[in-house]
Design an enzyme around this catalytic site. Sequence first.
Site, PDB file in Angstrom:
ATOM      1  N   GLU A  43     -29.217   9.906  29.445  1.00 35.57           N
ATOM      2  CA  GLU A  43     -29.478   8.948  30.533  1.00 35.57           C
ATOM      3  C   GLU A  43     -28.439   7.821  30.549  1.00 35.57           C
ATOM      4  OE1 GLU A  43     -34.258   8.763  31.094  1.00 35.57           O
ATOM      5  OE2 GLU A  43     -33.494   8.658  29.034  1.00 35.57           O
ATOM      6  N   TYR A  44     -28.077   7.384  29.332  1.00 39.12           N
ATOM      7  CA  TYR A  44     -27.072   6.317  29.217  1.00 39.12           C
ATOM      8  C   TYR A  44     -25.741   6.799  29.813  1.00 39.12           C
ATOM      9  CZ  TYR A  44     -23.929   2.881  27.114  1.00 39.12           C
ATOM     10  OH  TYR A  44     -22.977   1.915  26.932  1.00 39.12           O
ATOM     11  N   ASP A  45     -25.346   8.030  29.461  1.00 38.75           N
ATOM     12  CA  ASP A  45     -24.079   8.575  29.967  1.00 38.75           C
ATOM     13  C   ASP A  45     -24.074   8.639  31.493  1.00 38.75           C
ATOM     14  OD1 ASP A  45     -23.015   8.797  27.537  1.00 38.75           O
ATOM     15  OD2 ASP A  45     -23.445  10.932  27.271  1.00 38.75           O
ATOM     16  N   SER A  90     -13.591 -19.354   3.169  1.00 36.52           N
ATOM     17  CA  SER A  90     -14.172 -18.218   2.447  1.00 36.52           C
ATOM     18  C   SER A  90     -15.292 -18.749   1.563  1.00 36.52           C
ATOM     19  CB  SER A  90     -13.109 -17.469   1.665  1.00 36.52           C
ATOM     20  OG  SER A  90     -12.538 -18.340   0.741  1.00 36.52           O
ATOM     21  N   LEU A  91     -15.883 -17.887   0.788  1.00 30.08           N
ATOM     22  CA  LEU A  91     -17.030 -18.307  -0.022  1.00 30.08           C
ATOM     23  C   LEU A  91     -16.676 -18.278  -1.501  1.00 30.08           C
ATOM     24  CD1 LEU A  91     -19.816 -16.176   1.734  1.00 30.08           C
ATOM     25  CD2 LEU A  91     -19.549 -18.651   1.861  1.00 30.08           C
ATOM     26  N   GLU A 121     -28.041 -13.631   3.455  1.00 28.95           N
ATOM     27  CA  GLU A 121     -27.591 -12.539   4.336  1.00 28.95           C
ATOM     28  C   GLU A 121     -26.796 -11.594   3.467  1.00 28.95           C
ATOM     29  OE1 GLU A 121     -25.072 -14.331   7.422  1.00 28.95           O
ATOM     30  OE2 GLU A 121     -26.253 -16.135   7.078  1.00 28.95           O
ATOM     31  N   LYS A 123     -23.503  -9.793   2.355  1.00 29.25           N
ATOM     32  CA  LYS A 123     -22.084 -10.102   2.513  1.00 29.25           C
ATOM     33  C   LYS A 123     -21.407  -8.768   2.811  1.00 29.25           C
ATOM     34  CE  LYS A 123     -18.125 -12.252   0.348  1.00 29.25           C
ATOM     35  NZ  LYS A 123     -17.246 -11.089   0.321  1.00 29.25           N
ATOM     36  N   ASP A 125     -18.564  -6.039   3.829  1.00 31.88           N
ATOM     37  CA  ASP A 125     -17.202  -5.863   3.341  1.00 31.88           C
ATOM     38  C   ASP A 125     -16.312  -5.351   4.476  1.00 31.88           C
ATOM     39  OD1 ASP A 125     -15.263  -5.949   1.519  1.00 31.88           O
ATOM     40  OD2 ASP A 125     -15.856  -4.165   0.413  1.00 31.88           O
ATOM     41  N   ARG A 144      -9.036 -13.844  10.896  1.00 28.94           N
ATOM     42  CA  ARG A 144      -9.145 -15.061  10.095  1.00 28.94           C
ATOM     43  C   ARG A 144      -7.771 -15.561   9.651  1.00 28.94           C
ATOM     44  NH1 ARG A 144      -9.728 -15.650   4.381  1.00 28.94           N
ATOM     45  NH2 ARG A 144     -10.522 -17.712   3.949  1.00 28.94           N
ATOM     46  N   GLU A 181     -18.118 -10.373  10.828  1.00 31.05           N
ATOM     47  CA  GLU A 181     -17.319  -9.400  10.088  1.00 31.05           C
ATOM     48  C   GLU A 181     -17.240  -8.107  10.883  1.00 31.05           C
ATOM     49  OE1 GLU A 181     -16.254 -10.741   7.327  1.00 31.05           O
ATOM     50  OE2 GLU A 181     -15.832  -9.177   5.855  1.00 31.05           O
ATOM     51  N   TYR A 233     -22.249 -13.804  11.623  1.00 27.69           N
ATOM     52  CA  TYR A 233     -22.926 -14.603  10.603  1.00 27.69           C
ATOM     53  C   TYR A 233     -22.829 -16.104  10.832  1.00 27.69           C
ATOM     54  CZ  TYR A 233     -18.169 -14.337   8.623  1.00 27.69           C
ATOM     55  OH  TYR A 233     -16.819 -14.365   8.446  1.00 27.69           O
ATOM     56  N   LYS A 297     -26.681 -19.449   1.880  1.00 25.40           N
ATOM     57  CA  LYS A 297     -26.261 -20.653   2.600  1.00 25.40           C
ATOM     58  C   LYS A 297     -27.404 -21.666   2.666  1.00 25.40           C
ATOM     59  CE  LYS A 297     -23.537 -17.548   5.378  1.00 25.40           C
ATOM     60  NZ  LYS A 297     -23.303 -16.901   6.658  1.00 25.40           N
ATOM     61  N   LYS A 321     -21.968 -11.783  -5.986  1.00 23.57           N
ATOM     62  CA  LYS A 321     -21.335 -10.462  -5.969  1.00 23.57           C
ATOM     63  C   LYS A 321     -22.196  -9.464  -6.735  1.00 23.57           C
ATOM     64  CE  LYS A 321     -17.310  -9.920  -5.014  1.00 23.57           C
ATOM     65  NZ  LYS A 321     -16.651  -9.395  -3.817  1.00 23.57           N
ATOM     66  N   CYS A 415       5.561  18.623 -22.182  1.00 18.44           N
ATOM     67  CA  CYS A 415       5.210  18.110 -20.847  1.00 18.44           C
ATOM     68  C   CYS A 415       4.490  19.197 -20.052  1.00 18.44           C
ATOM     69  CB  CYS A 415       6.489  17.680 -20.121  1.00 18.44           C
ATOM     70  SG  CYS A 415       6.197  17.338 -18.372  1.00 18.44           S
ATOM     71  N   CYS A 418       7.101  20.334 -17.038  1.00 18.96           N
ATOM     72  CA  CYS A 418       8.387  21.023 -17.237  1.00 18.96           C
ATOM     73  C   CYS A 418       8.516  21.657 -18.622  1.00 18.96           C
ATOM     74  CB  CYS A 418       9.544  20.059 -16.985  1.00 18.96           C
ATOM     75  SG  CYS A 418       9.696  18.812 -18.272  1.00 18.96           S
ATOM     76  N   CYS A 433       7.469  12.145 -21.285  1.00 20.24           N
ATOM     77  CA  CYS A 433       8.278  13.361 -21.212  1.00 20.24           C
ATOM     78  C   CYS A 433       9.740  12.914 -21.320  1.00 20.24           C
ATOM     79  CB  CYS A 433       8.021  14.045 -19.873  1.00 20.24           C
ATOM     80  SG  CYS A 433       9.237  15.295 -19.477  1.00 20.24           S
ATOM     81  N   CYS A 438      12.637  16.079 -15.019  1.00 18.37           N
ATOM     82  CA  CYS A 438      11.327  16.730 -14.866  1.00 18.37           C
ATOM     83  C   CYS A 438      10.875  16.580 -13.407  1.00 18.37           C
ATOM     84  CB  CYS A 438      10.329  16.055 -15.808  1.00 18.37           C
ATOM     85  SG  CYS A 438       8.623  16.504 -15.518  1.00 18.37           S
TER      86      CYS A 438
HETATM   87  S1  IVH Z   1     -20.053 -17.006   5.703  1.00 19.38           S
HETATM   88  C1  IVH Z   1     -18.232 -21.016   5.764  1.00 19.38           C
HETATM   89  N1  IVH Z   1     -21.514 -14.836   5.726  1.00 19.38           N
HETATM   90  O1  IVH Z   1     -16.889 -13.046   3.280  1.00 19.38           O
HETATM   91  C2  IVH Z   1     -18.806 -19.695   5.491  1.00 19.38           C
HETATM   92  N2  IVH Z   1     -19.205 -14.617   5.214  1.00 19.38           N
HETATM   93  O2  IVH Z   1     -15.555 -14.942   1.152  1.00 19.38           O
HETATM   94  C3  IVH Z   1     -17.893 -18.595   5.763  1.00 19.38           C
HETATM   95  N3  IVH Z   1     -18.480 -12.300   4.853  1.00 19.38           N
HETATM   96  O3  IVH Z   1     -14.310 -14.598   5.027  1.00 19.38           O
HETATM   97  C4  IVH Z   1     -18.339 -17.242   5.580  1.00 19.38           C
HETATM   98  N4  IVH Z   1     -20.424 -11.353   5.186  1.00 19.38           N
HETATM   99  O4  IVH Z   1     -15.243 -12.469   5.964  1.00 19.38           O
HETATM  100  C5  IVH Z   1     -20.293 -15.346   5.531  1.00 19.38           C
HETATM  101  N5  IVH Z   1     -22.922 -12.997   5.829  1.00 19.38           N
HETATM  102  C6  IVH Z   1     -21.705 -13.503   5.631  1.00 19.38           C
HETATM  103  C7  IVH Z   1     -20.597 -12.690   5.328  1.00 19.38           C
HETATM  104  C8  IVH Z   1     -19.364 -13.291   5.123  1.00 19.38           C
HETATM  105  C9  IVH Z   1     -19.151 -11.136   4.911  1.00 19.38           C
HETATM  106  C10 IVH Z   1     -17.043 -12.427   4.517  1.00 19.38           C
HETATM  107  C11 IVH Z   1     -16.258 -13.278   5.485  1.00 19.38           C
HETATM  108  C12 IVH Z   1     -15.644 -14.382   4.695  1.00 19.38           C
HETATM  109  C13 IVH Z   1     -15.780 -13.890   3.293  1.00 19.38           C
HETATM  110  C14 IVH Z   1     -16.074 -15.073   2.405  1.00 19.38           C
END
Ligand code: IVH
Length: 673
Positions: A43-45, A90-91, A121, A123, A125, A144, A181, A233, A297, A321, A415, A418, A433, A438
């Site tokens: 249907e979407y198509d 970054s974090l 949340e 994180k 990748d 970024r 992301e 995010y 956060k 992590k 080796c 060779c 070796c 080789c």
């Molecule tokens: S918050 C000021 N939330 O992780 C806060 N970052 O090392 C900025 N990332 O560059 C980031 N999931 O690319 C935030 N739920 C999330 C995330 C997230 C992935 C990445 C993002 C950032 C890096 C931080």
Amino acid sequence: MKIDVSKMSEEEAKKRLRELREIINYHNYLYYVLDKPEISDYEYDQLFQELLAIETRFPYLVTPDSPSQKVGALPLEEFKTVEHKIPMLSLGKAFTEEELVAFDKRVKKEAGIDIIEYVTELKMDGLAISIRYVDGVIELGATRGDGFRGEDVTPNVKTVKNIPLRLFSDEIPPVIEVRGEVIMYWKDFEELNREREKNGEPLFANPRNAAAGSIRQLDSRITASRKLHMIAYGIGEVEGRQFRKQYEVLEYLQKIGFRVSPEFSLCSGIDEVIKRCRYHARKRSEYPFGADGVAIKVNDIEIQQRLGATSHEPRWAIAYKFPAEEAETVVRDIIVQVGRTGTLTPVAIFDPVELEGSTVSRATLHNEDQVKMLDIRVGDHIIVRKAGSVIPEVVKSLPDKRNGREIIFKMPDKCPVCGSHVERLEGEAATRCTNVSCPAQVKERIIHFVSRNAMDIESIGEKLVEQMVDRKLIEDYADLYFLTEEQLLTLERMGKKLAEKILKNIEESKSRPLPNLIFALGIFQVGRRTAELIAEKFKNLDELMKASVEEILEVEGIGPVTAHSIRDFFDNPRNQEVIKKLKKAGVKTSAVEEIKEGLLNGLVFVFTGTLKNFSRSDAEKIVKSLGGEVASTVSKRISYVVVGEDPGSKLDKAREYNIKTIDEEDFTKLIGR
Ligand code: IVH
């Protein structure tokens, strides 16, 4: 009711297009954001086909925010730079629960509050991007970059299926930047790599690289063909609306059409956060995309502002992590590989296991001592994990599970490629070796020579090197510079076009900077960084070749093992022969800086079109090394626009602003070549 498009009046078309765009956007939202489709794909198509049919008949009614515009625009010449008014930080990282407790303690102290409310949340990748909407319509998508300046990738961002071209909801602020992301699902990553393998293209190491590579494409039709998703995010610049809580931000992002982290949650105090981290770590392999931790956060935005940020990280947030994932498996074999310096490396081959979303079945054991230390035997049960989320490693064997039939590994004395004698020098961990010809070494040396940080001959990959060596077209890397088109055409899967491209790339590589060449030579112990240090001191290859061990030791950061290894390399008559051949071919063996340092001080260059004898990045490096500056857009401050073949619109701009244009020949003279 569906109307016959061929009989439609313009008024009817306008009305139906409005309806269709709204319906399609709504279903996109249900599908991509809420994961709850209400209609079938069929249907979407049908709806989409109808939209396309009407837009084909009335092309002037196509709007930039129409769902049909997610197909990709024509290739860009290069990315423009975008300044982030609000930096993309970054974090900071926490690897243990204790570190989370310490983070909470700091936050409580600085905020002067006993219990802090946090939002957790996943994180994800992938690749961070920022998308700017003006009056609800997408205006700019940027990477970024270094956090302060990124690249304008708008046409590419527009192709990502779950990024709305127009925001939902009636209360849209005049300006809002949505941050998140861009990721690739595991299944799409695997499918993409299968496809690339079939086409003989290099594989992506992980979904993060695949997502980043797809967004940073000059041709957005390629981005459109990749299955990307975005998970939002946060918010950057915003006008006319204030948020009080991060939780409210996430709910709002969903409302205006974005997908946010699955299972985001509100936690009162760090103990609840820790529970949440454990929960996500347990579930981590069930997520359809790679997540490497939990973003934590402070919920209250007023407290966030009070805590502020260092130059790179907010003090109100941290990333927990996940510990490296481990799995148990059984060793079926320990094979021995031969690298470019002749080093024999034992590699454990084990029953395939899933680790962080991908299947692994081998891991390096580095050297004989490591195998002994870990006591890994063929038939052993072992624990493997992914180090730094990419390279699999063997953690330990499980001796209790042995049945007595396990076989102890012994380093071969010949080796495996060779058959030559191998030796292990006193005080060294590596067994090598002794045959410099080789085939395994020859191939590996050439593969290293053409690699990105070395001579960067991108059209030559491993398969091609293997064929060229097996068919005796080349015996060492210098032979690459004497290859002819006829010779290349004798190789499998080789056409005239590809052969021409290879020869062009080989030619271009002759002018790579000195550190690239030194690194490319493949001297034992000389990595890219060491090559840079050496090039800085010796300025050209001849000087380096003459240098004594003592003189080499004067380079900061170089120890006796490396210094001796460099001296040995240049004392070897075979290597001297190869270097002679490189020079004969016209490979540049001196650093540009030596000749004309500061020559281009105060001058700003813009490049347009393709240069014949320099890659764009080399030309830029040369300008910078001579004290000049390179800009991406033409403005009044530009000194020269260098015009190559097929120049883009920058040439018109240069004429418009009356800026001096020069061709490649002038440019070559200007840089003193
Ligand atoms: S918050 C000021 N939330 O992780 C806060 N970052 O090392 C900025 N990332 O560059 C980031 N999931 O690319 C935030 N739920 C999330 C995330 C997230 C992935 C990445 C993002 C950032 C890096 C931080």
